[in-house]
Structure formats: structure tokens, C-alpha cells
Design a protein around this motif. Structure first.
Motif, mmCIF file in Angstrom:
data_model
loop_
_atom_site.group_PDB
_atom_site.id
_atom_site.type_symbol
_atom_site.label_atom_id
_atom_site.label_comp_id
_atom_site.label_asym_id
_atom_site.label_seq_id
_atom_site.Cartn_x
_atom_site.Cartn_y
_atom_site.Cartn_z
ATOM 1 N N GLU A 137 0.825 -1.213 0.000
ATOM 2 C CA GLU A 137 0.000 0.000 0.000
ATOM 3 C C GLU A 137 0.856 1.258 0.000
ATOM 4 O OE1 GLU A 137 -3.543 0.609 2.233
ATOM 5 O OE2 GLU A 137 -3.752 -1.518 2.651
ATOM 6 N N LEU A 138 1.890 1.286 0.830
ATOM 7 C CA LEU A 138 2.757 2.464 0.875
ATOM 8 C C LEU A 138 3.524 2.623 -0.433
ATOM 9 C CD1 LEU A 138 4.165 2.334 4.522
ATOM 10 C CD2 LEU A 138 2.217 3.599 3.626
ATOM 11 N N GLN A 140 2.437 1.792 -3.389
ATOM 12 C CA GLN A 140 1.489 2.323 -4.373
ATOM 13 C C GLN A 140 1.256 3.815 -4.165
ATOM 14 O OE1 GLN A 140 -2.305 0.383 -4.321
ATOM 15 N NE2 GLN A 140 -3.202 1.737 -5.852
ATOM 16 N N HIS A 141 1.080 4.234 -2.910
ATOM 17 C CA HIS A 141 0.811 5.651 -2.637
ATOM 18 C C HIS A 141 1.976 6.535 -3.068
ATOM 19 C CE1 HIS A 141 -2.872 4.598 -0.815
ATOM 20 N NE2 HIS A 141 -2.407 4.222 0.369
ATOM 21 N N GLU A 144 2.343 6.825 -6.849
ATOM 22 C CA GLU A 144 1.321 7.703 -7.411
ATOM 23 C C GLU A 144 1.441 9.131 -6.888
ATOM 24 O OE1 GLU A 144 -2.299 5.792 -6.331
ATOM 25 O OE2 GLU A 144 -2.109 4.193 -7.830
ATOM 26 N N ASN A 146 0.870 10.115 -4.010
ATOM 27 C CA ASN A 146 -0.263 10.378 -3.127
ATOM 28 C C ASN A 146 0.260 10.539 -1.699
ATOM 29 O OD1 ASN A 146 -2.700 10.510 -1.778
ATOM 30 N ND2 ASN A 146 -3.613 8.766 -2.836
ATOM 31 N N GLU A 148 -0.721 12.480 0.697
ATOM 32 C CA GLU A 148 -1.727 12.613 1.748
ATOM 33 C C GLU A 148 -2.058 11.248 2.354
ATOM 34 O OE1 GLU A 148 -6.245 14.408 2.404
ATOM 35 O OE2 GLU A 148 -5.177 14.747 0.516
ATOM 36 N N GLU A 149 -2.249 10.235 1.497
ATOM 37 C CA GLU A 149 -2.533 8.890 2.010
ATOM 38 C C GLU A 149 -1.323 8.305 2.731
ATOM 39 O OE1 GLU A 149 -5.292 7.074 2.171
ATOM 40 O OE2 GLU A 149 -6.342 8.859 1.448
ATOM 41 N N PHE A 150 -0.125 8.588 2.218
ATOM 42 C CA PHE A 150 1.093 8.133 2.893
ATOM 43 C C PHE A 150 1.165 8.712 4.298
ATOM 44 C CE2 PHE A 150 5.632 8.708 3.896
ATOM 45 C CZ PHE A 150 6.068 7.390 3.818
ATOM 46 N N LYS A 152 -1.384 9.602 6.137
ATOM 47 C CA LYS A 152 -2.405 8.948 6.961
ATOM 48 C C LYS A 152 -1.888 7.628 7.528
ATOM 49 C CE LYS A 152 -6.505 10.914 4.714
ATOM 50 N NZ LYS A 152 -7.698 10.604 3.883
ATOM 51 N N HIS A 153 -1.115 6.906 6.730
ATOM 52 C CA HIS A 153 -0.528 5.660 7.235
ATOM 53 C C HIS A 153 0.421 5.937 8.390
ATOM 54 C CE1 HIS A 153 -1.740 2.248 4.674
ATOM 55 N NE2 HIS A 153 -2.002 3.173 3.772
#
Length: 616
Positions: A137-138, A140-141, A144, A146, A148-150, A152-153
Motif C-alpha cells: 500500500e505504501l 502504491q501511494h 502515485e 499520493n 496525503e494517504e502516505f 495517513k498511514h
């Protein structure tokens, strides 16, 4: 004096022009971004004493600049990662080659591997005492961009270790969570092995629902209820399909949190063996001992994906199942129906830019060929003169993996009840005086049952349907009407519809449509009954002739016609004491008994043909 003033003005203008020329020269000079960044860093290091407010403002400005800059090189990528680490109160440092960025805390670290041009190679997460492992998941973020999602993790990882005690105690709590996750994962696989269930069946019926493993800063999640399926409404000749445009699913996250009390929690998996005990996937657990459990000032929790309304009795059931109160202190209670409406309104507003208008517990539903108005009478007294009470629940404590299936069943049960009541809450607005608007009142009876009252479509009296939510998979329905009222439809029909659609408006529409078909059948059926009655009256048998009771015995109403027995509808079920025709078949037709049976059959068959013709 005027000349001296003019001289001063000219000097000021000259100095201003010189300053502007210097600024233009600096602006036009081509300076690489790395040099500018270096100058800014040097200036920050040489800055004087700054108060906390000014420092926070500066950091906010720098973070805003970081987000606005395009990440297209190794330095820009590492700068962004270091900025994200600072935002989450984490440390960061680069390797000597500058291609590895480490984001660190006392309990874990994240390793980001880059190539020489700043492209991502790998992202690994390592908890204390563990080897670093790649996190898809990390990866992929960051690929991309991304960020912001990183971030959040990273916040999730920080929250995971907000536990009481020193690092040694936190490590024990993390090991306890790991052990629970392994048991829950095994429980899901055992259920699917025993039942061959697909994903939807696992969500609705699985002992732990559909489990998604912990990844990065995202906790283990258990999907345990969903209602985003097709709504089917039975019409006369067709099925109309309603697609729900949003997901009403319920899921919980599994975590561990500090508590004021001390609980014995497992630090090793408790499931023994790899095969379930029965065809439902029930595992075998080892006994709790001092070797596989330790006392910790913490407890496991199921955290709801959004706060969910629960009735007080359901909250007590969850506390009884775990021997741990859901709330450490008594929560403030509110009428349950108000909480369900508020929760449903929030769901409806999530995907809309316009808020719902307050409607005082009145809601409208527009269905094909029908318009409904629903009044949710949540203040109606249920027990001891009080309305049905409840509160929002965000998390549920427990201490053993065997308690999870029981808790999920209670959550599913409450979710099914909430979903039925919430199906009346719509965004639709209709004028009160609209022609053909059908009125319904929904009133709680117990914490798992309610009534829907409405006007009888034929007799204009009041009837109601009582729905009992037995569990998340079963809803029992019963129609109550006056003794002289025509039957609208059977209880079995209502139960079948509501269990398929889990929607009160769709069910009420189906009931109304079913009543219309029965009402359309009535003229032909009454014609047959009246014809038989007239023939009986005009051909009374002689006192000495043998009789044949048409309302009792084997010959009782062989075609199930109304008026020939106590039943007042085609499906029967009416009160006893209705018309009871007794007469001699031979006297009716003036022929012998064997032949009369044949003639009677032909007579009924002819009227059945009329009935079929009138029905169309």
C-alpha cells in the motif's frame, strides 16, 4: 526651501530606482533551486529566537510550499518525505548516498528506498523486534505521489503506539494485538473452508466477517454487514430493480488501547489445530494460562467505521458477552429513532453538496406509481412509559478472540434494525396535499420490533404490519386487520419481500400492489358466491331429502370460494360464523345425486372461466 524639497524628492526617487534595478537583476539571474534551498536553510539556521506561534506559522508556510512543489527529482522527493515526517512528529534522516530516507520513532521505522533520479524502489516497515517488510500500500501511494494517504498511514502507526507504559510494555501490547490478528485470520479461513462461502456470504454470515489484514498504518478491518445490494419490488407482472447509490456497510477495525483496568490478554495465538469443530467453522481454543496470556493495562477494541446507534438493551448484551462494560461511565441516552435518523441523514449528506432540510421526523418516498409519507414516532412509549432509548457507540472492548463472533452478531442485528428504520429517511420533498399521497406511521414496539400503520386500501380502516427483526438474516412479519376487513396479503408474502429488500417503503409498495390484485379479483369471486346463494335459496330441499352440507366435511368449499366458509377472503383466515350454506345438491339441480356432482363441477368451472376472463 522649495528647491531643497525638490532635491530630496529626486534623491528618494533615485534611490528607489537603484533598489528596483538591483531587485530586477537578482530576479533575472538564473539561480538553481538547490542553491535557493540552501540559502533558505542557512537563513533558518541563523534566525534569532522565535516564539512558538511564529515557529508554527513558519512551518505551516513551508509545508504549504512543499505541497505546491512538483516532486520530480531525488532532492525534492526526500524533502517532501522529511516534511511529512515533521508533520507527524517523527524523526527522519538520509543515508550517506541520499537514496534511502528513514522515518523513525521509538517503536517503528519506515524505510523509503529511491534510485538516483528520485523514482521509488521499495517501502519497508519495521516494528520493534521485527525485520523490515515491504508494504504494497505504501509503495502504491508513493509511486502515485499520493503523499496525503502516505501521511495517513504514518498517523495510523503513531496512533497504534499511543499506549501506556514504557517501550517494553508497549511491545507486549503490540505482540498481544499480533496474536489476536492471527487468530481472527484463522477463524475467517476456517469458516470459508467449512462453508465454501463467497465474499458476500462471508461478510453477512462469517464468524468474523470478511477480514482485511493490517497494512502500514491501516488496522485489521472486519466487514460484517452490508446492504448495498439490489432492491427488488414485486409488481403485477414485472420486477422493478432499484440500485442503491451508496454503501451502507458496517465494518470494524481491530486495535488495542490503554485502559484504567488491567485485563489478561493473550500474547500467543489461542486457536489449536487447523480444522474447525463443526460445519460452521467453529475453532478450538486453548485454555487461558499464564504462559499464553499476561496482565496488561489495556484491552482489545472493535472500532466502528462510523459511530452507530445502539439501543440500551443491545449495549447491555454486548457487555454481558464480554464481561466488560461498553462504556466506563454511564452514557447520555437519547431516543433511538432520533439517533438513527441523524445517522442516516449524515450518510445521505456525504455525497451531496446540499444538506437535508429538517422535516420533524416526516419523510417522503417516491416510488413507481406511488408516493409515501412516513412519520417516525420514536417518542412512543415502549416500556414503563418511556420511549426506546439508545446512544452512539464508537468502540466495543473485548479480551478474547472467541468473543468477536458474538459481538459481530449483535452489531449485525442492530444494523439490520437501523437499516429498516433508516430506509424511510429520504431526501425527497413532496407537498402534503399531493393527490394519492399514502400515509404511514412507524412506531417502535421493542428494541427489535416495530409496527407500520396505514389505511386499509379497501375498507378504509386502520391496519398495521408488525416487523420483528429476529437477527440480521431473519425478519418476521405479521399483518393485523379488522375481522371484517378484506385480507391484503399473507404474512409470508410480506416477510419474503422485506427480507429481500430490507426497505420499508419498497415493502409497503408491494403490499399495496398485492392488495390491488386481490381487490381486482373480488367482483368475479363475489359473483360466484352470490349465484350459488341465490340458487340455494330458490331450490330449498324437501324436509325428507338427504342433505349435503357445503360448508363442513369433505365437501366444504372445494374451490376455496369466499362466502362458502367462514373465510372472508380468497385466502381464508377470517373469523368463524360466516355464511354456511346447507342444501341438497339433487334438489338444486332436480337430478340424481351422482349426476348432480358432475353438474355442480361444470357449474363452478363455468364461473371460474368468468373469473379468469374478468381478471384478464
Amino acid at each position: 526651501e522649495s528647491r531643497s524639497g525638490e532635491t530630496e524628492t529626486a534623491e528618494k526617487q533615485s534611490r528607489m530606482a537603484t533598489l528596483l534595478e538591483r531587485l530586477h537583476a537578482k530576479h533575472n539571474a538564473s539561480r538553481p533551486w538547490q542553491e535557493t534551498s540552501k540559502v533558505v536553510r542557512q537563513a533558518m539556521e541563523k534566525r534569532g529566537v522565535m516564539n512558538a506561534a511564529g515557529h508554527q506559522l513558519l512551518l505551516t508556510c513551508l509545508e504549504t510550499l512543499q505541497r505546491a512543489l512538483k516532486v520530480s527529482s531525488l532532492p525534492s522527493m526526500t524533502d517532501r518525505l522529511e516534511s511529512i515526517a515533521r508533520q507527524n512528529m517523527l524523526g527522519s534522516h538520509l543515508s550517506t548516498s541520499g537514496t534511502e530516507c528513514y522515518i523513525t520513532s521509538d517503536m517503528f521505522y519506515v524505510e523509503v528506498q529511491l534510485d538516483t533520479i528520485g523514482q521509488l524502489v521499495d517501502v519497508k516497515v519495521a516494528h520493534q523486534g521485527e525485520n523490515p517488510t515491504s508494504c504494497p500500500e505504501l509503495i502504491q501511494h508513493l509511486r502515485e505521489k499520493n503523499f496525503e494517504e502516505f501521511s495517513k498511514h504514518l498517523k495510523g502507526l503513531v496512533e497504534l503506539y499511543k499506549l501506556p507504559g514504557d517501550n517494553k510494555l508497549k511491545t507486549k501490547m503490540y505482540i498481544a494485538l499480533q496474536s489476536l490478528e492471527l487468530d481472527l485470520t484463522k477463524m475467517m479461513h476456517m469458516f470459508r473452508l467449512a462453508t465454501s462461502a463467497n465474499s458476500v456470504e462471508t461478510i453477512l454470515h462469517g464468524s468474523v466477517g470478511l477480514l482485511t489484514a493490517r497494512s502500514g498504518g491501516h488496522l485489521v478491518t472486519l466487514q460484517c454487514y452490508r446492504s448495498d445490494f439490489l432492491l427488488l419490488s414485486l409488481c403485477v407482472d414485472t420486477w422493478i430493480i432499484f440500485v442503491v447509490p451508496r454503501s451502507l456497510g458496517v465494518s470494524v477495525s481491530v486495535t488495542i488501547e490503554g485502559t484504567s483496568a488491567v485485563y489478561k490478554l493473550p500474547i500467543a495465538p489461542l486457536i489449536t489445530g487447523s480444522h474447525p469443530l463443526d460445519n460452521k467453522g467453529t475453532p478450538s481454543f486453548s485454555n487461558v494460562t499464564n504462559s499464553n496470556c499476561v496482565d496488561l493495562p489495556a484491552c482489545f477494541f472493535l472500532k466502528m467505521n462510523r459511530p452507530m446507534p445502539f439501543s440500551l438493551s443491545f449495549i447491555q448484551r454486548m457487555g454481558n458477552a464480554t464481561s466488560i462494560p461498553v462504556f466506563e461511565s454511564s452514557p447520555s441516552l437519547s431516543p433511538l429513532y432520533q439517533l438513527i435518523v441523524q445517522s442516516q441523514r449524515q450518510l445521505l449528506e456525504e455525497g451531496s453538496s446540499t444538506p437535508l432540510l429538517p422535516q420533524n421526523m416526516h419523510f417522503y418516498s417516491v416510488l413507481p406509481d406511488q408516493q409515501h409519507c412516513y412519520f417516525l414516532n420514536g417518542d412512543a412509549p415502549v416500556q414503563d412509559g418511556h420511549s426506546l432509548q439508545g446512544t452512539l457507540v464508537s468502540k466495543i472492548p473485548f479480551r478474547h478472540p472467541a468473543q468477536v463472533p458474538t459481538l459481530l452478531d449483535i452489531i449485525r442485528h442492530q444494523a439490520a434494525y437501523n437499516n429498516l428504520i433508516g430506509s424511510c429517511v429520504k431526501r425527497t420533498s413532496i407537498k402534503e396535499d399531493s393527490a394519492g399521497l399514502l400515509q404511514f406511521e412507524v412506531c417502535p414496539l421493542t428494541d427489535s420490533s416495530f409496527s407500520v400503520s396505514f389505511q386499509h386500501p379497501v375498507n378504509e380502516s386502520l391496519v398495521c404490519v408488525v416487523m420483528e427483526v429476529i437477527d440480521s438474516r431473519q425478519v418476521s412479519c405479521k399483518l393485523y386487520k379488522g375481522l371484517s376487513d378484506a385480507l391484503i396479503c399473507t404474512d409470508e408474502f410480506i416477510t419474503k419481500v422485506v427480507q429481500r429488500c430490507m426497505s420499508i417503503p419498497v415493502t409497503m409498495r408491494a403490499i399495496r400492489r398485492k392488495a390491488e390484485t386481490i381487490q381486482a379479483d373480488t367482483p368475479a369471486l363475489s359473483l360466484i358466491a352470490q349465484t350459488v346463494e341465490i340458487m340455494v335459496k330458490n331450490n330449498l330441499p324437501p324436509s325428507g331429502s338427504p342433505t349435503y352440507n357445503m360448508a363442513t366435511g369433505e365437501g366444504a368449499n372445494p374451490m376455496g370460494l369466499p362466502g362458502l366458509t367462514g373465510g372472508n377472503t380468497p385466502t381464508g383466515g377470517g373469523p368463524p360464523g360466516g355464511p354456511n350454506f346447507a342444501g341438497s345438491i339433487p334438489s338444486i339441480f332436480g337430478i340424481s345425486r351422482p349426476e348432480s356432482i358432475t353438474k355442480y363441477t361444470e357449474f363452478v368451472g363455468a364461473h371460474i372461466d368468468i373469473f379468469c376472463f374478468l381478471r384478464g
